[in-house]
Design a protein around this motif. Structure first.
Motif, short mmCIF file in Angstrom:
data_model
loop_
_atom_site.label_atom_id
_atom_site.label_comp_id
_atom_site.label_asym_id
_atom_site.label_seq_id
_atom_site.Cartn_x
_atom_site.Cartn_y
_atom_site.Cartn_z
N TRP A 1 -24.29 -55.61 12.09
CA TRP A 1 -25.60 -55.21 11.65
C TRP A 1 -26.47 -56.58 11.10
CZ3 TRP A 1 -22.84 -50.95 12.62
CH2 TRP A 1 -23.70 -49.78 12.81
N LYS A 2 -25.65 -57.48 10.68
CA LYS A 2 -26.34 -58.46 10.10
C LYS A 2 -26.74 -59.39 11.20
CE LYS A 2 -25.42 -62.59 6.97
NZ LYS A 2 -24.29 -63.29 6.12
N LEU A 3 -26.28 -59.72 12.30
CA LEU A 3 -26.54 -60.33 13.47
C LEU A 3 -28.04 -59.77 13.95
CD1 LEU A 3 -23.43 -60.45 15.95
CD2 LEU A 3 -24.78 -62.40 14.82
N CYS A 4 -28.26 -58.57 13.67
CA CYS A 4 -29.50 -57.67 13.90
C CYS A 4 -30.59 -57.95 12.98
CB CYS A 4 -29.40 -56.54 14.62
SG CYS A 4 -28.14 -56.51 16.01
N GLY A 5 -30.24 -58.57 11.83
CA GLY A 5 -30.99 -58.66 10.68
C GLY A 5 -31.30 -57.20 9.74
N ARG A 6 -30.08 -56.55 9.90
CA ARG A 6 -30.32 -55.37 9.18
C ARG A 6 -28.70 -55.11 8.23
NH1 ARG A 6 -33.57 -51.40 10.72
NH2 ARG A 6 -31.84 -49.70 10.28
N LYS A 7 -28.85 -54.02 7.50
CA LYS A 7 -27.63 -53.76 6.57
C LYS A 7 -26.89 -52.53 7.35
CE LYS A 7 -29.04 -55.77 2.31
NZ LYS A 7 -29.49 -55.42 0.76
N LEU A 8 -25.46 -52.53 7.33
CA LEU A 8 -24.87 -51.40 7.89
C LEU A 8 -25.32 -50.11 7.14
CD1 LEU A 8 -22.50 -50.00 9.21
CD2 LEU A 8 -20.76 -50.78 7.27
N SER A 9 -25.33 -50.18 5.80
CA SER A 9 -25.91 -49.21 4.72
C SER A 9 -27.36 -48.52 5.40
CB SER A 9 -25.90 -49.34 3.45
OG SER A 9 -26.69 -50.80 3.16
N ASP A 10 -27.97 -49.32 6.13
CA ASP A 10 -29.47 -48.69 6.36
C ASP A 10 -29.06 -47.58 7.36
OD1 ASP A 10 -30.55 -50.92 5.21
OD2 ASP A 10 -30.81 -52.02 6.94
N ASP A 11 -27.98 -47.66 8.10
CA ASP A 11 -27.96 -46.53 9.09
C ASP A 11 -26.88 -45.60 8.68
OD1 ASP A 11 -30.19 -47.23 10.82
OD2 ASP A 11 -28.93 -49.26 11.18
N VAL A 12 -25.32 -46.25 8.17
CA VAL A 12 -24.31 -45.55 7.94
C VAL A 12 -23.89 -45.60 6.62
CG1 VAL A 12 -21.92 -45.43 8.91
CG2 VAL A 12 -23.83 -45.95 10.60
N THR A 13 -23.20 -44.59 6.15
CA THR A 13 -22.68 -44.45 4.79
C THR A 13 -21.10 -44.31 4.89
OG1 THR A 13 -24.42 -43.20 4.05
CG2 THR A 13 -22.75 -43.16 2.59
N LEU A 14 -20.40 -45.35 4.62
CA LEU A 14 -18.88 -45.35 4.64
C LEU A 14 -18.41 -44.86 2.93
CD1 LEU A 14 -17.83 -48.57 6.42
CD2 LEU A 14 -18.15 -46.06 7.38
N VAL A 15 -17.43 -44.09 3.16
CA VAL A 15 -17.03 -43.32 1.84
C VAL A 15 -15.37 -43.82 1.97
CG1 VAL A 15 -18.95 -41.82 1.57
CG2 VAL A 15 -16.72 -41.15 2.72
N PRO A 16 -14.92 -44.12 0.82
CA PRO A 16 -13.62 -44.37 0.73
C PRO A 16 -12.57 -43.14 0.80
CG PRO A 16 -14.49 -44.70 -1.38
CD PRO A 16 -15.47 -44.63 -0.34
N VAL A 17 -11.42 -43.00 1.35
CA VAL A 17 -10.61 -41.90 1.59
C VAL A 17 -9.37 -42.36 0.57
CG1 VAL A 17 -9.23 -40.27 2.84
CG2 VAL A 17 -11.62 -41.24 3.61
N SER A 18 -8.98 -41.41 -0.20
CA SER A 18 -7.85 -41.71 -1.17
C SER A 18 -7.26 -40.10 -1.26
CB SER A 18 -8.10 -42.32 -2.42
OG SER A 18 -7.07 -42.53 -2.99
N PRO A 19 -5.81 -40.20 -1.21
CA PRO A 19 -4.99 -41.10 -0.51
C PRO A 19 -5.33 -41.57 0.84
CG PRO A 19 -3.99 -39.11 -0.28
CD PRO A 19 -5.17 -38.56 -1.20
#
Length: 514
Positions: free
Chosen positions: A83-101
């Motif tokens: 995403w940075k290579l394209c001048g954007r942030k991953l969070s602009d398009d995708v929400t990653l959430v941690p999984v536990s366990p």
């Protein structure tokens, strides 16, 4: 073979933007397309299926969303880079959430181990099984970190184009006991047989046999602890869609329903591709995200190959395959976590049946994925979405999946009903399956192997098909079948390797106009 007067890139045209063709839109191909776009190439991605993703295809049916393959994100920074290579942030398009366990590992007797990235919680879990192994865990994680620093940080995105590249790392590999298997190295730190299983299963996530995979893959334990295990809200397909959006934003193009039948070669140089439709597309650079064995065996004539001959391809060792059952239920199973590994009555002997004897056994160990534990939007209200995955031999087993599929599904359903999902048979409202035959016929995987070449030491790094083809100039490989290997971090890193191999487009233009 392409005639010199047919489709050849118009390199005589001044100031023409060099063209790169990418075969396949799996994560490796999409990441490669973005990196080539950032280098100034005009990029065309060709996909055999009707939608992007490859093994990360998305099935939508009966109100359920099923991710076909990879669902575990363990190195999010590799996506963030794109995403940075394209001048954007991953969070602009995708929400990653941690999984536990990260995973719940269920043993045949009903006991379970919750595997997480919390050192304190992990020590407590280990103490429940074997108090004497708690110190062994700390020592193992130190060893995993040391392996990670060499195997991932130093070598994960470095091309192994010459045998001397391998020679340079040989001392480190010997020092880190890379000649030992994952199971063997884990056994050095844990005495309890159940804990040896808990800490050695990771190679199965990349198509490897814990009993034979090089202990270099013990790096996965530290990688997970350092960055965690994440899930993309909306499913892994959101990552695929986001990458396609980046490619299009660079001016690149994705063409689906476009099966590549041949890589066109002239004088030992890749010049483009021919599609199943007969259309030819010229290119200055060709990148194959198709299975590496399939690429060499089926997309290139043997006369163009000196290293990856038919004989060598046939004699190589390939990963196991997978039987995957996707299903939706009319009720929720709220007590079931996001990731569960259900171990069968055998461990070593089952692995031997799958990898060595190539026998479809009557018993199985299973990976159960319940994404609706994290994201309820993937199923209708009050319902659950699942897939269950069983490692099975690839097609050299001789199994006729047109006959076996339903019987095998029923056996798995019975086991899940007995252990984790009571009354399952009466709750199913949506169902579909993926077999080793589908891996071959639908996903163009040689012998239906789900992860390409088996990740053993003698098929790793320099011994693996190189990212820059040894046989064909201007042909590059990304994905599970090349260096560094399978799994999301591996295939994304294979695209990263191209940064040091593929010249900038401006360099090609300079050569043309000089």
């Amino acid at each position: 073979m392409l005639d010199s007067t047919s489709v050849r890139p118009a390199l005589k045209t001044s100031h023409r933007q060099p063209h790169a063709v990418v075969i396949g839109s799996g994560f490796g191909g999409l990441a490669a397309a973005i990196r080539l776009g950032a280098k100034g190439y005009r990029v065309t991605v060709l996909e055999k299926l009707d939608a992007p993703g490859g093994r990360a295809y998305v099935y939508r049916q009966d109100g359920f969303t099923f991710d076909a393959g990879p669902t575990i994100v363990t190195a999010p920074f590799l996506f963030e880079e794109l995403w940075k290579l394209c001048g954007r942030k991953l969070s602009d398009d995708v929400t990653l959430v941690p999984v536990s366990p990260f995973y719940r590992i269920r043993f045949q007797d009903g006991s379970h181990f919750d595997y997480s990235g919390d050192p304190s919680a992990m020590r407590s879990e280990i103490a429940r099984f074997s108090p004497g192994d708690v110190n062994g865990y700390d020592a193992y994680m130190r060893a995993s970190e040391e392996i990670f620093k060499v195997g991932f940080e130093r070598l994960g995105d470095v091309p192994f184009s010459k045998w001397t590249d391998m020679a340079k790392i040989a001392p480190d590999m010997l020092r880190l006991s890379s000649y030992r298997s994952v199971y063997s190295l884990v056994s050095k730190f844990f005495r309890d047989t159940r804990l040896r299983v808990v800490f050695s299963f990771h190679p199965l996530l990349i198509g490897g046999n814990p009993l034979t995979a090089s202990s270099i893959y013990c790096l996965i334990a530290f990688l997970e602890r350092r960055w965690g295990v994440h899930f993309a809200l909306g499913g892994t397909g959101r990552l695929v869609d986001g990458l396609v959006k980046l490619i299009e934003g660079q001016g690149g193009r994705l063409r689906c329903n476009q099966e590549v039948r041949e890589i066109l070669v002239n004088d030992g140089v890749a010049r483009g591709v021919r599609l199943a439709s007969g259309e030819t597309i010229g290119a200055d650079v060709v990148v194959s995200n198709a299975d590496s064995a399939w690429t060499y065996r089926h997309l290139l004539p043997e006369s163009a190959r000196s290293r990856w001959t038919d004989r060598r391809i046939e004699r190589a060792r390939y990963s196991m395959s997978l039987f995957v059952w996707y299903f939706g239920t009319r009720r929720r199973y709220d007590e079931v976590p996001h990731h569960t590994i259900l171990l069968g009555p055998r461990y070593k002997r089952l692995l031997t049946d799958i990898f060595d004897r190539k026998v479809l056994a009557d018993d199985f160990s299973l990976y159960l994925h319940r994404p609706t534990a994290t994201d309820t939007s993937l199923a209708p209200d009050g319902c659950d979405a699942f897939y269950v995955l069983s490692p099975v031999p690839h097609l050299q087993s001789g199994t006729d999946w047109s006959v076996m599929t339903e019987d095998y599904r029923q056996a798995i359903a019975g086991e899940l009903s007995r252990t984790m999902l009571p009354g399952l048979e009466n709750e199913i409202v949506s169902s579909r399956m993926l077999t080793p035959q589908d891996f071959q016929d639908r996903l163009s995987s040689f012998r239906g192997a789900a992860f390409g070449l088996e990740p053993i030491l003698t098929q790793s790094a320099w011994f693996r098909p190189h990212n820059k083809s040894e046989d064909i100039e201007n042909l590059y490989l990304v994905g599970a079948g090349t260096h560094p290997g399978a799994g999301l971090p591996g295939v994304l890193s294979s695209a990263r390797v191209l940064d040091s191999l593929v010249p900038d487009a401006s360099h090609l233009v300079t050569l043309v106009t000089a």
